[in-house]
Design a protein around this motif. Structure first.
Motif, PDB file in Angstrom:
ATOM      1  N   PHE A  74       0.827  -1.210   0.000  1.00 12.84           N
ATOM      2  CA  PHE A  74       0.000   0.000   0.000  1.00 12.84           C
ATOM      3  C   PHE A  74       0.859   1.256   0.000  1.00 12.84           C
ATOM      4  O   PHE A  74       0.533   2.250  -0.669  1.00 12.84           O
ATOM      5  CB  PHE A  74      -0.919  -0.013   1.224  1.00 12.84           C
ATOM      6  N   ILE A  75       1.988   1.224   0.727  1.00 18.23           N
ATOM      7  CA  ILE A  75       2.855   2.401   0.794  1.00 18.23           C
ATOM      8  C   ILE A  75       4.008   2.309  -0.224  1.00 18.23           C
ATOM      9  O   ILE A  75       4.952   3.102  -0.160  1.00 18.23           O
ATOM     10  CB  ILE A  75       3.420   2.608   2.219  1.00 18.23           C
ATOM     11  N   ASN A  76       3.921   1.320  -1.137  1.00 26.08           N
ATOM     12  CA  ASN A  76       4.911   1.143  -2.203  1.00 26.08           C
ATOM     13  C   ASN A  76       6.331   0.945  -1.664  1.00 26.08           C
ATOM     14  O   ASN A  76       7.303   1.490  -2.196  1.00 26.08           O
ATOM     15  CB  ASN A  76       4.893   2.351  -3.162  1.00 26.08           C
ATOM     16  N   GLN A  77       6.461   0.146  -0.615  1.00 23.33           N
ATOM     17  CA  GLN A  77       7.765  -0.082   0.001  1.00 23.33           C
ATOM     18  C   GLN A  77       8.158  -1.564   0.033  1.00 23.33           C
ATOM     19  O   GLN A  77       9.158  -1.911   0.654  1.00 23.33           O
ATOM     20  CB  GLN A  77       7.778   0.462   1.438  1.00 23.33           C
ATOM     21  N   LEU A  78       7.390  -2.417  -0.639  1.00 31.03           N
ATOM     22  CA  LEU A  78       7.706  -3.839  -0.626  1.00 31.03           C
ATOM     23  C   LEU A  78       8.770  -4.122  -1.693  1.00 31.03           C
ATOM     24  O   LEU A  78       8.473  -4.588  -2.790  1.00 31.03           O
ATOM     25  CB  LEU A  78       6.450  -4.690  -0.870  1.00 31.03           C
ATOM     26  N   ASP A  79      10.031  -3.845  -1.331  1.00 30.23           N
ATOM     27  CA  ASP A  79      11.118  -4.096  -2.272  1.00 30.23           C
ATOM     28  C   ASP A  79      11.677  -5.502  -2.058  1.00 30.23           C
ATOM     29  O   ASP A  79      11.153  -6.291  -1.263  1.00 30.23           O
ATOM     30  CB  ASP A  79      12.210  -3.040  -2.126  1.00 30.23           C
ATOM     31  N   LEU A  80      12.758  -5.830  -2.749  1.00 35.13           N
ATOM     32  CA  LEU A  80      13.304  -7.185  -2.726  1.00 35.13           C
ATOM     33  C   LEU A  80      13.761  -7.589  -1.326  1.00 35.13           C
ATOM     34  O   LEU A  80      13.468  -8.707  -0.875  1.00 35.13           O
ATOM     35  CB  LEU A  80      14.476  -7.299  -3.705  1.00 35.13           C
ATOM     36  N   TRP A  81      14.462  -6.706  -0.625  1.00 33.43           N
ATOM     37  CA  TRP A  81      15.016  -7.077   0.676  1.00 33.43           C
ATOM     38  C   TRP A  81      13.926  -7.291   1.709  1.00 33.43           C
ATOM     39  O   TRP A  81      13.996  -8.237   2.521  1.00 33.43           O
ATOM     40  CB  TRP A  81      15.998  -5.999   1.146  1.00 33.43           C
ATOM     41  N   ILE A  82      12.919  -6.468   1.702  1.00 33.44           N
ATOM     42  CA  ILE A  82      11.795  -6.659   2.627  1.00 33.44           C
ATOM     43  C   ILE A  82      11.054  -7.947   2.285  1.00 33.44           C
ATOM     44  O   ILE A  82      10.660  -8.719   3.171  1.00 33.44           O
ATOM     45  CB  ILE A  82      10.847  -5.449   2.575  1.00 33.44           C
ATOM     46  N   LEU A  83      10.883  -8.196   0.991  1.00 29.90           N
ATOM     47  CA  LEU A  83      10.210  -9.428   0.559  1.00 29.90           C
ATOM     48  C   LEU A  83      10.985 -10.661   1.010  1.00 29.90           C
ATOM     49  O   LEU A  83      10.387 -11.663   1.422  1.00 29.90           O
ATOM     50  CB  LEU A  83      10.061  -9.427  -0.960  1.00 29.90           C
ATOM     51  N   LEU A  84      12.316 -10.610   0.964  1.00 30.52           N
ATOM     52  CA  LEU A  84      13.151 -11.731   1.397  1.00 30.52           C
ATOM     53  C   LEU A  84      12.962 -12.016   2.887  1.00 30.52           C
ATOM     54  O   LEU A  84      12.887 -13.176   3.302  1.00 30.52           O
ATOM     55  CB  LEU A  84      14.617 -11.440   1.102  1.00 30.52           C
ATOM     56  N   ILE A  85      12.881 -10.959   3.675  1.00 34.18           N
ATOM     57  CA  ILE A  85      12.678 -11.131   5.121  1.00 34.18           C
ATOM     58  C   ILE A  85      11.335 -11.801   5.390  1.00 34.18           C
ATOM     59  O   ILE A  85      11.229 -12.765   6.170  1.00 34.18           O
ATOM     60  CB  ILE A  85      12.767  -9.772   5.839  1.00 34.18           C
ATOM     61  N   PHE A  86      10.287 -11.309   4.731  1.00 33.47           N
ATOM     62  CA  PHE A  86       8.964 -11.911   4.908  1.00 33.47           C
ATOM     63  C   PHE A  86       8.952 -13.357   4.430  1.00 33.47           C
ATOM     64  O   PHE A  86       8.323 -14.229   5.050  1.00 33.47           O
ATOM     65  CB  PHE A  86       7.911 -11.102   4.148  1.00 33.47           C
ATOM     66  N   ALA A  87       9.640 -13.631   3.317  1.00 31.58           N
ATOM     67  CA  ALA A  87       9.681 -14.992   2.774  1.00 31.58           C
ATOM     68  C   ALA A  87      10.349 -15.950   3.755  1.00 31.58           C
ATOM     69  O   ALA A  87       9.878 -17.079   3.967  1.00 31.58           O
ATOM     70  CB  ALA A  87      10.413 -14.994   1.436  1.00 31.58           C
ATOM     71  N   LEU A  88      11.449 -15.517   4.357  1.00 31.75           N
ATOM     72  CA  LEU A  88      12.149 -16.353   5.345  1.00 31.75           C
ATOM     73  C   LEU A  88      11.252 -16.678   6.531  1.00 31.75           C
ATOM     74  O   LEU A  88      11.141 -17.837   6.956  1.00 31.75           O
ATOM     75  CB  LEU A  88      13.414 -15.641   5.825  1.00 31.75           C
TER      76      LEU A  88
END
Length: 303
Positions: free
Chosen positions: A92-106
């Motif tokens: 929603f705030i356009n901040q879901l970049d690759l590094w944040i996505l990796l953390i959530f994926a882990l």
């Protein structure tokens, strides 16, 4: 079995679990390929989701053997629901970049690894012994069907609502799963509460190493997943995007057909029930898988 309230609650929660992980994986892949346009990073993201699920299954098994399974399942559901809710907010705030996505994926993969051992080990506690085989079969079939239907449902949601809406939907499914599991009352394990977690994990590893059969099966499992399942799962989104030029719906068709093939294969092997030369059959099947994986590089149409 079907008049057993606890079994029905666990079955419903398992449907939500299967749908949520299959929808999550589809949306995660499509987000990396289409939105972030980081095709080269797709493998890294998929590893971040998958490797914790594989490595922590043994940890989940030890915990499920000693702690309340219903509590483990509840925590796994609830925290994954909160995680995907946070992902919706970052989109929603356009901040879901690759590094944040990796953390959530882990984190998502690690928590999913705790769910399945606890789910499987709680089943004998809530169904009668003579019904256990049928209950297990029913649960596994339901899991496969949810993996088949999940990508299609996810692609439909993706084509009608935004990524934010899909992640919110996954969060709702997981929170509902936690509320359902909270209604299952389970007796505390009769084993002693004081135990050495690392010692039990070590004992399990030693037991596998001492068994030639188990060690061989695990080695084959690792090789097949590394050389076949991994490239296939990473290749499907790239083929849909670069060769077929398809949509998320095309991606869901391919992922669902793979899961459907696994279900048909399980039914076939269960029906035929080969008693001889099982090792030779396994080697033959692996060879055929490799040949078909090579042919996959030539596809240009979804069908």
């Amino acid at each position: 079995m079907f008049i057993n309230g606890k079994f029905l609650l666990l079955w419903l929660a398992s449907i939500f679990a299967g749908l949520s992980i299959s929808i999550y994986i589809l949306v995660e892949q499509w987000y990396v390929v289409k939105t972030l346009d980081l095709k080269a990073s797709l493998g890294v993201v998929m590893m971040a989701t998958t490797i914790p699920r594989v490595l922590l299954m043994a940890v989940g098994g030890v915990l499920a053997d000693r702690l309340k399974r219903s509590n483990i399942i509840f925590v796994s559901f609830l925290i994954r629901g909160l995680l995907t809710g946070c992902m919706a907010f970052f989109v929603f705030i356009n901040q879901l970049d690759l590094w944040i996505l990796l953390i959530f994926a882990l984190l998502f993969g690690a928590l999913d690894a705790l769910f399945w051992p606890a789910r499987d080990s709680i089943l004998p506690l809530i169904v009668k012994r003579e019904q256990l085989t049928r209950a297990n079969s029913f649960m596994q079939t339901t899991k496969q069907l949810s993996v088949i239907l999940g990508p299609v449902l996810g692609s439909i949601l993706l084509s009608t609502i935004s990524y934010k809406g899909v992640f919110t939907t996954i969060a709702i499914l997981l929170v509902l799963g936690s509320l359902i599991i909270a209604k299952i009352k389970e007796q505390q394990s009769k084993k002693e509460k004081t135990f050495s977690f690392w010692q039990e994990l070590k004992d399990g590893i030693v037991y596998v190493r001492r068994s030639t059969l188990l060690s061989t099966i695990m080695l084959i499992f690792i090789v097949v997943n590394f050389l076949f399942i991994g490239p296939l799962m990473m290749g499907i989104p790239l083929i849909v995007d670069e060769k077929i030029h398809g949509s998320a719906l095309d991606l869901s068709y391919l992922q669902s057909s793979f899961a459907g093939g696994m279900l048909l294969g399980a039914l076939a092997i269960g029906t035929l029930n080969p008693q001889k030369k099982r090792g030779m059959i396994a080697i033959l099947v692996i060879g055929i898988e490799g040949f078909i994986l090579g042919l996959l590089s030539q596809v240009n149409e979804t069908w």
